[in-house]
Motif scaffolding. Structure first.
Motif, PDB file in Angstrom:
ATOM      1  N   GLU A 328       0.848  -1.194   0.000  1.00 26.60           N
ATOM      2  CA  GLU A 328       0.000   0.000   0.000  1.00 26.60           C
ATOM      3  C   GLU A 328       0.882   1.242   0.000  1.00 26.60           C
ATOM      4  O   GLU A 328       1.899   1.295   0.705  1.00 26.60           O
ATOM      5  CB  GLU A 328      -0.914   0.005   1.234  1.00 26.60           C
ATOM      6  CG  GLU A 328      -1.907   1.135   1.263  1.00 26.60           C
ATOM      7  CD  GLU A 328      -2.818   1.077   2.486  1.00 26.60           C
ATOM      8  OE1 GLU A 328      -3.645   1.995   2.645  1.00 26.60           O
ATOM      9  OE2 GLU A 328      -2.688   0.112   3.258  1.00 26.60           O
ATOM     10  N   LEU A 329       0.497   2.236  -0.774  1.00 28.54           N
ATOM     11  CA  LEU A 329       1.240   3.475  -0.836  1.00 28.54           C
ATOM     12  C   LEU A 329       0.995   4.310   0.418  1.00 28.54           C
ATOM     13  O   LEU A 329      -0.078   4.251   1.024  1.00 28.54           O
ATOM     14  CB  LEU A 329       0.840   4.274  -2.076  1.00 28.54           C
ATOM     15  CG  LEU A 329       0.948   3.564  -3.431  1.00 28.54           C
ATOM     16  CD1 LEU A 329       0.570   4.519  -4.555  1.00 28.54           C
ATOM     17  CD2 LEU A 329       2.339   3.013  -3.646  1.00 28.54           C
ATOM     18  N   GLY A 330       1.985   5.087   0.785  1.00 31.42           N
ATOM     19  CA  GLY A 330       1.826   5.962   1.946  1.00 31.42           C
ATOM     20  C   GLY A 330       3.052   6.023   2.828  1.00 31.42           C
ATOM     21  O   GLY A 330       3.270   7.003   3.525  1.00 31.42           O
ATOM     22  N   GLY A 331       3.867   4.961   2.843  1.00 33.35           N
ATOM     23  CA  GLY A 331       5.092   4.960   3.628  1.00 33.35           C
ATOM     24  C   GLY A 331       4.856   5.210   5.097  1.00 33.35           C
ATOM     25  O   GLY A 331       3.998   4.574   5.731  1.00 33.35           O
ATOM     26  N   SER A 332       5.572   6.173   5.664  1.00 27.87           N
ATOM     27  CA  SER A 332       5.477   6.445   7.098  1.00 27.87           C
ATOM     28  C   SER A 332       4.125   7.008   7.496  1.00 27.87           C
ATOM     29  O   SER A 332       3.757   6.953   8.679  1.00 27.87           O
ATOM     30  CB  SER A 332       6.579   7.427   7.511  1.00 27.87           C
ATOM     31  OG  SER A 332       6.431   8.669   6.837  1.00 27.87           O
ATOM     32  N   LEU A 339      -2.047  12.836   7.919  1.00 27.66           N
ATOM     33  CA  LEU A 339      -2.370  13.280   6.561  1.00 27.66           C
ATOM     34  C   LEU A 339      -3.051  12.179   5.743  1.00 27.66           C
ATOM     35  O   LEU A 339      -2.746  11.963   4.569  1.00 27.66           O
ATOM     36  CB  LEU A 339      -1.107  13.754   5.837  1.00 27.66           C
ATOM     37  CG  LEU A 339      -0.305  14.861   6.538  1.00 27.66           C
ATOM     38  CD1 LEU A 339       0.976  15.140   5.770  1.00 27.66           C
ATOM     39  CD2 LEU A 339      -1.142  16.128   6.664  1.00 27.66           C
ATOM     40  N   ARG A 340      -3.981  11.496   6.348  1.00 26.45           N
ATOM     41  CA  ARG A 340      -4.627  10.376   5.650  1.00 26.45           C
ATOM     42  C   ARG A 340      -5.433  10.853   4.445  1.00 26.45           C
ATOM     43  O   ARG A 340      -5.422  10.210   3.386  1.00 26.45           O
ATOM     44  CB  ARG A 340      -5.514   9.613   6.626  1.00 26.45           C
ATOM     45  CG  ARG A 340      -4.738   8.819   7.667  1.00 26.45           C
ATOM     46  CD  ARG A 340      -5.686   8.054   8.559  1.00 26.45           C
ATOM     47  NE  ARG A 340      -4.967   7.146   9.440  1.00 26.45           N
ATOM     48  CZ  ARG A 340      -5.563   6.381  10.358  1.00 26.45           C
ATOM     49  NH1 ARG A 340      -6.874   6.407  10.501  1.00 26.45           N
ATOM     50  NH2 ARG A 340      -4.829   5.587  11.115  1.00 26.45           N
ATOM     51  N   ASP A 341      -6.157  11.958   4.596  1.00 17.28           N
ATOM     52  CA  ASP A 341      -6.983  12.441   3.488  1.00 17.28           C
ATOM     53  C   ASP A 341      -6.111  12.861   2.312  1.00 17.28           C
ATOM     54  O   ASP A 341      -6.423  12.552   1.149  1.00 17.28           O
ATOM     55  CB  ASP A 341      -7.845  13.614   3.960  1.00 17.28           C
ATOM     56  CG  ASP A 341      -8.863  13.191   5.004  1.00 17.28           C
ATOM     57  OD1 ASP A 341      -9.173  11.987   5.054  1.00 17.28           O
ATOM     58  OD2 ASP A 341      -9.329  14.059   5.764  1.00 17.28           O
ATOM     59  N   TRP A 342      -5.013  13.575   2.601  1.00 15.12           N
ATOM     60  CA  TRP A 342      -4.122  13.998   1.518  1.00 15.12           C
ATOM     61  C   TRP A 342      -3.512  12.797   0.818  1.00 15.12           C
ATOM     62  O   TRP A 342      -3.434  12.754  -0.415  1.00 15.12           O
ATOM     63  CB  TRP A 342      -3.015  14.890   2.088  1.00 15.12           C
ATOM     64  CG  TRP A 342      -1.975  15.268   1.076  1.00 15.12           C
ATOM     65  CD1 TRP A 342      -2.037  16.286   0.169  1.00 15.12           C
ATOM     66  CD2 TRP A 342      -0.726  14.607   0.851  1.00 15.12           C
ATOM     67  NE1 TRP A 342      -0.903  16.312  -0.607  1.00 15.12           N
ATOM     68  CE2 TRP A 342      -0.080  15.292  -0.210  1.00 15.12           C
ATOM     69  CE3 TRP A 342      -0.085  13.523   1.433  1.00 15.12           C
ATOM     70  CZ2 TRP A 342       1.174  14.909  -0.686  1.00 15.12           C
ATOM     71  CZ3 TRP A 342       1.158  13.142   0.964  1.00 15.12           C
ATOM     72  CH2 TRP A 342       1.787  13.829  -0.079  1.00 15.12           C
ATOM     73  N   VAL A 346      -3.892  11.796  -3.204  1.00  7.69           N
ATOM     74  CA  VAL A 346      -2.750  11.683  -4.111  1.00  7.69           C
ATOM     75  C   VAL A 346      -2.679  10.283  -4.715  1.00  7.69           C
ATOM     76  O   VAL A 346      -2.394  10.117  -5.909  1.00  7.69           O
ATOM     77  CB  VAL A 346      -1.454  12.046  -3.371  1.00  7.69           C
ATOM     78  CG1 VAL A 346      -0.240  11.778  -4.254  1.00  7.69           C
ATOM     79  CG2 VAL A 346      -1.472  13.499  -2.941  1.00  7.69           C
ATOM     80  N   LYS A 347      -2.918   9.262  -3.911  1.00 10.25           N
ATOM     81  CA  LYS A 347      -2.884   7.885  -4.428  1.00 10.25           C
ATOM     82  C   LYS A 347      -3.930   7.675  -5.513  1.00 10.25           C
ATOM     83  O   LYS A 347      -3.663   7.020  -6.527  1.00 10.25           O
ATOM     84  CB  LYS A 347      -3.077   6.903  -3.263  1.00 10.25           C
ATOM     85  CG  LYS A 347      -1.870   6.778  -2.364  1.00 10.25           C
ATOM     86  CD  LYS A 347      -2.043   5.678  -1.327  1.00 10.25           C
ATOM     87  CE  LYS A 347      -3.053   6.077  -0.275  1.00 10.25           C
ATOM     88  NZ  LYS A 347      -3.146   5.079   0.814  1.00 10.25           N
ATOM     89  N   GLU A 348      -5.115   8.215  -5.308  1.00 14.02           N
ATOM     90  CA  GLU A 348      -6.166   8.070  -6.313  1.00 14.02           C
ATOM     91  C   GLU A 348      -5.769   8.779  -7.605  1.00 14.02           C
ATOM     92  O   GLU A 348      -6.000   8.263  -8.713  1.00 14.02           O
ATOM     93  CB  GLU A 348      -7.468   8.647  -5.757  1.00 14.02           C
ATOM     94  CG  GLU A 348      -8.628   8.615  -6.735  1.00 14.02           C
ATOM     95  CD  GLU A 348      -9.075   7.200  -7.070  1.00 14.02           C
ATOM     96  OE1 GLU A 348      -9.691   7.011  -8.137  1.00 14.02           O
ATOM     97  OE2 GLU A 348      -8.798   6.291  -6.263  1.00 14.02           O
TER      98      GLU A 348
END
Length: 491
Positions: A328-332, A339-342, A346-348
């Motif tokens: 899953e993208l997002g790293g740390s 910053l879950r919403d951001w 960005v992933k979408e």
């Protein structure tokens, strides 16, 4: 495999060490005055004798310290080890100790009276059994250091396996009654009786320096099933995990994988690995392939920096490849719940962009001339027996990129102290990751030891989840104020 006695940690398997080449090779005092031939001789020429040879070793999976060892290149035996700065044992001293009939029987003197730079015989008994089912005769020593001094404390699981941790209090209580160097098939239970008294002096403190060769291990036909080591806890939440290794048995054998990197799926059969793994004896039925790709920008790492870079390049019309080793993208951001919403937005945007290729479960392992990079994508490993037969199991990507951005983030470095690999010691960032990313509480009470601000955010997250923070030990003169404002910034 060698059994190398670390001057600080005791005998450990060779896999825990890193070889550093010939010892006592001094850097030239005036390198600018050397000729090319003299400089090349210093850089590339090393001795290669037959017999005792002084080498440098680093205990990378333990105390992370460098030390020197004298190894017999003919028999591959470790004759002596000594700390950096101590005098190298002479051949006469090595031969005298090797020929002494009492070398394996003479006890070590108390730590307060022992010399620090003389060659003395070590104890005859090994610090742990040679095999899992063998008990040592006589007392076994418990490990040295301050029990319970942990980066992150956590309670053991109720089944007592020790795989879930062990807080400061629980570790201290269990060590006093049950030294863990006894045959328990890789498990320690509070109710397990110790096979021998635990009143022996500390084996680390009483062993003389430099230490001599450990007792030889007898050959066993199923050695891989009987190698053992002291029980260790899960130390991290990612690929840097040094302790928790597993052997994948089905659907296809894979040796020595970090347990923190194995995805769960139906049909997965895995066992904990106390020693070395086993290679598969049957041919691999899976398919493997390779692909070539070209791009304007390759971004390695899909954390906050990688997502921002890939998003900006894609918005400018560049051809982008984004590679990350996680599913899953997002790293740390996945570990800190920030910053879950951001991150979701960005992933979408990246996954739907026409000129962006997102490679999940992909490790970039080589960066060569002219921005030629190699990466391996694990395509169906996480599917097990349900993997489609027409898809390759893994794919090697040969990527040519105009520009490369390495946004791989950072690993938290552990603090070196005695017994920092015991159950219950965990990196602060990893404890936070288990809590926020996996919804797993790493314990009920904890002591946080830190040298920077990041651990305060971990302590706040743990306290919010119900963990009792017994203390925050900060080595700096004054406590910071930035970490305490973390919940407000997140909100």
């Amino acid at each position: 495999m060698l059994l190398i006695p670390c001057p600080w940690c005791g005998p450990r398997d060779e896999a825990e060490f890193h070889y550093g080449g010939q010892a006592h090779v001094a850097y030239p005092r005036t390198p600018s005055e050397l000729t090319d031939e003299e400089w090349a001789r210093y850089l590339f020429f090393r001795a290669n004798p037959k017999g005792p040879f002084a080498e440098r070793w680093s205990h990378t999976a333990g105390c992370r310290r460098w030390f020197n060892a004298v190894r017999d290149t003919a028999t591959n035996e470790i004759l002596a080890v000594y700390r950096a700065g101590e005098k190298q044992p002479t051949p006469v001293e090595l031969k005298a100790v090797d020929d002494s009939p009492a070398a394996s029987e003479q006890p070590s003197p108390p730590s307060s009276a022992r010399p620090t730079s003389t060659l003395r015989p070590g104890p005859a008994k090994s610090a742990r059994p040679a095999f899992e089912d063998e008990a040592l005769s006589g007392p076994t020593g418990s490990r040295g250091g301050a029990p319970g001094s942990g980066v992150e404390g956590a309670e053991p699981l109720e089944d007592g396996t020790g795989r879930g941790g062990g807080g400061a209090a629980s570790i201290s209580d269990s060590v006093a009654a049950h030294p863990f160097r006894h045959p328990t098939h890789g498990r320690i239970h509070r109710a397990t009786p110790s096979p021998s008294p635990s009143t022996a002096p500390n084996t680390r403190a009483t062993r003389a320096t430099p230490r001599l060769r450990p007792p030889r291990q007898r050959h066993h036909p199923n050695r891989h099933q009987h190698q053992t080591r002291p029980p260790r806890g899960i130390f991290t939440a990612g690929v840097e995990e040094p302790n928790a290794l597993v052997q994948i048995e089905a659907p296809f054998p894979e040796p020595m994988l970090p347990a923190t990197t194995v995805e769960l799926y139906d049909g997965l059969a895995a066992t904990s690995l106390p020693g070395q793994g086993r290679l598969a004896t049957a041919p691999d039925p899976a398919r493997y392939d390779a692909m070539h790709a070209h791009c304007d920008l390759l971004v390695v790492g899909a954390g906050p920096a990688g997502l921002a870079a890939a998003s900006a390049a894609a918005h400018a019309g560049a051809r982008v490849i984004l590679a990350d080793d996680r599913p899953e993208l997002g790293g740390s951001l996945l570990d800190t719940a920030e910053l879950r919403d951001w991150a979701s937005e960005v992933k979408e945007r990246l996954t739907t962009a026409p000129d962006v290729r997102v490679l999940r479960r992909t490790t970039v392992f080589g960066h060569y001339d002219d921005n030629h990079l190699l990466a391996v994508e694990r395509r169906t490993n996480h599917l097990g027996a349900a993997a489609p037969t027409h898809l390759s199991r893994e794919r090697v990507w040969r990527i040519r990129a105009r520009r490369v951005i390495l946004a791989t983030g950072a690993h938290e470095r552990s603090l070196a102290f005695p017994d920092n690999d015991r159950p219950g010691v965990m990196l602060a960032a990893s404890a936070r990751a288990y809590l926020n990313r996996y919804g797993v509480l790493p314990g009920r009470n904890a002591v946080v030891f830190t040298t920077n601000d990041s651990a305060y955010a971990a302590a706040l997250d743990l306290a919010a989840a119900g963990v009792e923070i017994a203390a925050i030990v900060d080595t700096r003169p004054s406590a910071p104020g930035s970490g305490r404002a973390e919940p407000e910034r997140r909100a």
